[in-house]
Design a protein around this motif. Structure first.
Motif, PDB file in Angstrom:
ATOM      1  N   GLU A  36       0.827  -1.210   0.000  1.00 24.48           N
ATOM      2  CA  GLU A  36       0.000   0.000   0.000  1.00 24.48           C
ATOM      3  C   GLU A  36       0.862   1.261   0.000  1.00 24.48           C
ATOM      4  OE1 GLU A  36      -2.622  -0.364   3.332  1.00 24.48           O
ATOM      5  OE2 GLU A  36      -3.776  -1.987   2.421  1.00 24.48           O
ATOM      6  N   GLU A  39       2.258   1.875  -3.470  1.00 28.55           N
ATOM      7  CA  GLU A  39       1.244   2.382  -4.392  1.00 28.55           C
ATOM      8  C   GLU A  39       1.014   3.875  -4.215  1.00 28.55           C
ATOM      9  OE1 GLU A  39      -2.270   0.093  -3.706  1.00 28.55           O
ATOM     10  OE2 GLU A  39      -1.640  -1.522  -5.015  1.00 28.55           O
ATOM     11  N   GLN A  40       1.253   4.408  -3.023  1.00 34.53           N
ATOM     12  CA  GLN A  40       0.988   5.820  -2.734  1.00 34.53           C
ATOM     13  C   GLN A  40       2.144   6.736  -3.135  1.00 34.53           C
ATOM     14  OE1 GLN A  40      -0.013   5.896   1.422  1.00 34.53           O
ATOM     15  NE2 GLN A  40      -1.871   4.733   1.132  1.00 34.53           N
TER      16      GLN A  40
END
Length: 43
Positions: A36, A39-40
């Motif tokens: 996660e 992905e950011q």
């Protein structure tokens, strides 16, 4: 680079074939949180 999977080779003979089994080498939550975070990150 460190990995997060461990690969085990399996051989069940002629009828069963040869294949690999994989398992996580880390806590699953660490892997998901890292994914996660990646992905950011803006490119």
């Amino acid at each position: 680079m460190l990995g997060f999977l461990v690969r085990h080779e399996r051989n069940k003979g002629l009828s069963g074939g040869q294949y690999y089994e994989y398992e996580l080498d880390l806590d699953p939550m660490i892997v998901l949180e890292t994914r996660e975070t990646i992905e950011q990150i803006p490119e």
